[in-house]
Design an enzyme around this catalytic site. Structure first.
Site, PDB file in Angstrom:
ATOM      1  N   ASP A   1       0.863  -1.181   0.000  1.00 39.26           N
ATOM      2  CA  ASP A   1       0.000   0.000   0.000  1.00 39.26           C
ATOM      3  C   ASP A   1       0.905   1.239   0.000  1.00 39.26           C
ATOM      4  O   ASP A   1       2.125   1.145   0.153  1.00 39.26           O
ATOM      5  CB  ASP A   1      -0.984  -0.021   1.189  1.00 39.26           C
ATOM      6  CG  ASP A   1      -2.202   0.876   0.900  1.00 39.26           C
ATOM      7  OD1 ASP A   1      -2.149   1.671  -0.073  1.00 39.26           O
ATOM      8  OD2 ASP A   1      -3.192   0.815   1.629  1.00 39.26           O
ATOM      9  N   PHE A   2       0.290   2.394  -0.159  1.00 39.37           N
ATOM     10  CA  PHE A   2       0.998   3.658  -0.395  1.00 39.37           C
ATOM     11  C   PHE A   2       2.061   3.935   0.688  1.00 39.37           C
ATOM     12  O   PHE A   2       1.723   4.180   1.845  1.00 39.37           O
ATOM     13  CB  PHE A   2      -0.030   4.789  -0.407  1.00 39.37           C
ATOM     14  CG  PHE A   2       0.417   6.032  -1.108  1.00 39.37           C
ATOM     15  CD1 PHE A   2       0.038   6.293  -2.412  1.00 39.37           C
ATOM     16  CD2 PHE A   2       1.209   6.965  -0.459  1.00 39.37           C
ATOM     17  CE1 PHE A   2       0.436   7.449  -3.056  1.00 39.37           C
ATOM     18  CE2 PHE A   2       1.625   8.119  -1.097  1.00 39.37           C
ATOM     19  CZ  PHE A   2       1.232   8.360  -2.404  1.00 39.37           C
TER      20      PHE A   2
END
Ligand code: BGC
Length: 723
Positions: free
Chosen positions: A258-259
């Site tokens: 994820d980011f």
């Protein structure tokens, strides 16, 4: 390309090129520039050169992406195209109801169709990968991201997730990406990014099955989650990724972080620095680093110094190239075109589906004869959601909310007019949301209220359109209170003082606390964040052109103090069947243990009658299923659609078992007076769970099969599983 050709390609690539495939950056850095520190600490925007990367995030538009792709391919030593990825959660330009609402429609067919249309629009805009579906099970409505989940049931989430993957991937030019692996929906206290503290049994039995179902459907990508489980961040959890996701679930696709989640392991306190974080992530099995600097800055050196085995890089690159190959990028790296955009975005077919999907997702919770409305009645539409375009939920990056249809527009279209007053603002002055999206406040709250009450006094009925702000849910949108704003509650009280015929229509991205709204309304309907065609769909349902059919995909608590609250909970040693506590039994002294409305609940304009459950045999074996059936009759005066729900209960196990577990559902549409027999095959595998020794198996003994209109149903028969 064949696998052999891909292998050949990898063998010709430099280490830098290979690591580049594993790096993803946001497009703004290349298109309009990144914010960087300039000379002497000044801040400036600098356009970055694309460099050796494998994919780009957060940019759409066929022409822009074609230009980027062309420039990139020309410069790349082996001309390997980029993947363009984006979050198309509930629609690209045409916005469908939020996932939580789609959960309430209990319709895999509809979820698949909406996903397919979202895919067509996303592909038209040049994209290759969609960061959806989100399979995170949610039991706590304080968590802001409940709106992105299809709800609290592992089975329902799996069925709908699979449908979405089919919709996204059917044409072969887009990959879905399941997220967030794993357990992100269980943060303590509902606080986003908080750690998850649940047992392995709960994790495996309730949280993992929906991801597994989607892997089985062939979802090509997966994303890690921000949270920890068992005190280990998912992005560095080798057991979770290599053992559970890859070995047990059989996932062979690409795993992206994820980011910035790789670098976040430093702040979690399990990596000293970005270099160590990169090593943890690659060893755990993360193929692409979304937007931290870890892989870009350290992987090459880690391999060169012998600290990371190059084999791990080659495996990851092979998975990435296989994905590019399977999406046809080596033949045609350009998805979509300006012509496709013109033809598909917000086209009538997509709008029609968005309208029908929204109507099917509304949940009628109470109706004391006010609905449907009649065109000749004098109805006052009051509230901050009557003339509000922002009804598309928090995810969409919609640039033109004015493409949405408001309630006022929908009602005017249907009846020729709409008597309306705003009555209150969505938010109280100073109330915070997750993102800056201010409400204009040109007139005082007092003035709004006065005008609304005067209108309510003169009307036969009042439709109160109330709700949460769209940015009170979504990532970073957790709340400690899940009520409507004080201004809206005051509006409700004052309108109810002058008019007793109140229909409340509630917009929200989570189950909100509605005790007072329910008490003061004769009719009550949840419409969630209904999307582009929301206003038309609401007018359809309010005026009876569509009959409500949604069922709650999440329990609606009476008060936030009850959460987490979910239907598939466990019996205690001191049960409290009525929910009202007296003495030393399970529950609270100041509130019932029952929810306001249970999972699966939802009314229609008609009524349905169920016969008692019948079973074709009372003994089941591993090879002999039991068939359970009911006959459902439409006993009212409207045609209607009922979601017939099948729940099972394992009466005694080696560990305690849930009160009920949804294991099937079927929708039946019936004319007034019409009956249909609905049957379900119950097989041994539907009875399996993690036993006392953590073995996934079924245990012989007594089972109850419930078939009914919601999770509270007591309509049951019994059977025994024998060895
Ligand atoms: C979210 C993901 C999303 C990613 C890319 C993250 O902040 O948690 O759900 O896919 O950003 O936009």
């Amino acid at each position: 390309m064949t696998e052999k050709e891909l292998q050949q390609l990898i063998s010709e690539m430099s280490l830098e090129e290979k690591v580049g495939q594993m790096v993803q950056r946001v497009a703004s850095e290349m298109v309009s520039g990144a914010i960087v520190t300039g000379p002497e600490g000044t801040v400036e925007t600098k356009k970055m050169s694309i460099g050796l990367i494998g994919s780009i995030l957060n940019k759409t538009g066929a022409q822009t992406l074609h230009d980027l792709q062309k420039e990139f391919i020309e410069k790349h030593p082996h001309h390997i195209p980029l993947l363009f990825m984006y979050d198309v959660i509930n629609g690209m330009d045409t916005i469908f109801p939020i996932p939580l609402a789609q959960g309430c429609a209990f319709s895999p067919e509809m979820a698949e169709e909406c996903a397919a249309m979202a895919r067509d629009e996303a592909v038209a805009k040049g994209l290759h990968v969609n960061f959806s579906p989100m399979l995170d099970l949610v039991r706590d409505p304080r968590w802001g991201r409940v709106m992105e989940s299809t709800g609290e049931d592992p089975y329902l989430n799996g069925v709908l997730g699979r449908a979405m993957v089919r919709g996204y991937q059917k044409k072969g030019n887009m990959s879905a990406c399941l997220k967030h692996f794993a357990g992100y929906g269980a943060p303590e206290g509902g606080r986003d990014y908080e750690n998850v503290e649940i047992s392995e049994r709960t994790f495996r039995e309730d949280y993992l099955p929906a991801y597994a179902a989607v892997v089985k459907e062939g979802c090509c990508m997966a994303m890690t989650s921000f949270n920890t489980w068992n005190r280990i961040p998912s992005t560095g959890n080798k057991w979770l990724i290599r053992k559970v996701l890859r070995e047990e679930m059989g996932f062979e696709g690409v795993l992206i972080s994820d980011f910035a989640a790789i670098d976040e392991m430093i702040r979690h306190g399990i990596a000293e620095d970005s270099r160590e974080a990169a090593k943890l992530a690659i060893e755990a099995g993360v193929d692409i680093d979304m937007q931290s600097n870890a892989y870009m800055n350290h992987l090459v050196d880690l391999v060169r110094r012998g600290e990371v085995d190059e084999k791990l890089i080659d495996e990851a690159v092979m998975r990435i190239l296989k994905l590019k190959n399977s999406l046809g990028l080596f033949e045609n790296p350009y998805n979509g075109s300006p012509e496709d955009e013109k033809r598909l975005l917000l086209c009538q077919a997509h709008r029609n589906k968005a309208r029908a999907a929204a109507a099917a997702s509304f949940v009628l919770l109470k109706n004391e004869d006010l609905l449907p409305l009649k065109k000749e009645e004098k109805v006052a539409f009051i509230g901050p959601y009557v003339d509000n375009f922002k009804i598309h939920g928090s995810w969409t990056t919609l640039e033109h909310p004015e493409n949405n249809v408001t309630v006022k527009q929908g009602v005017t279209e249907k009846t020729g007019a709409c008597l309306s007053a705003k009555g209150a603002y969505v938010l109280d002055e100073g109330q915070k949301t997750r993102m800056f999206d201010p409400e204009e406040r040109p007139v005082s709250e007092e003035e709004l209220l006065r005008e609304a009450v005067a209108l309510a006094e003169k009307a036969d009925k009042v439709v109160l359109c109330l709700g949460e702000h769209r940015h009170q849910t979504g990532e970073g949108g957790s709340r400690t209170s899940i009520t409507l704003s004080k201004g809206q509650l005051r509006l409700l009280e004052e309108v109810a003082a002058v008019n007793k015929n109140i229909v409340s229509v509630v917009f929200s991205g989570r189950p909100v606390e509605l005790k007072r709204v329910q008490a003061l309304s004769q009719s009550l309907m949840m419409v969630w964040m209904p999307g582009t065609e929301g206003g038309n769909a609401i007018a359809d349902v309010l005026y009876g052109d569509a009959v409500p059919q949604g069922k709650l995909s999440m329990t609606l608590p009476r008060s936030v103090g009850q959460v987490p609250m979910y239907y598939n909970c466990f019996r205690t040693g001191r049960p409290n069947p009525t929910g009202d506590r007296v003495g030393f039994i399970h529950g609270y002294i100041d509130e019932s243990t029952k929810p306001l409305y249970p999972f699966g609940y939802g009314l229609s304009y008609t009524t349905f009658d169920y016969t008692p459950v019948s079973v074709d045999r009372t003994e089941m074996t591993k090879d002999r299923a039991v068939e359970a059936a009911v006959t459902v009759t439409n006993t009212g005066s409207f045609p209607g659609t009922e979601t017939v729900q099948l729940y099972l209960q394992d009466v005694k196990g080696s560990v305690i078992r849930p009160l009920k577990m949804l294991r099937g559902f079927q929708k039946v549409s019936l004319q007034p007076g019409e009956s249909r027999t609905v049957s379900f095959q119950i097989t041994e595998d539907m009875l399996r769970f993690y036993d006392i020794n953590m073995v996934y198996t079924s245990e012989p003994g007594l089972f109850r099969v419930y078939i009914g209109t919601d999770s509270d149903t007591q309509n049951a028969a019994e059977f025994t599983l024998t060895e």
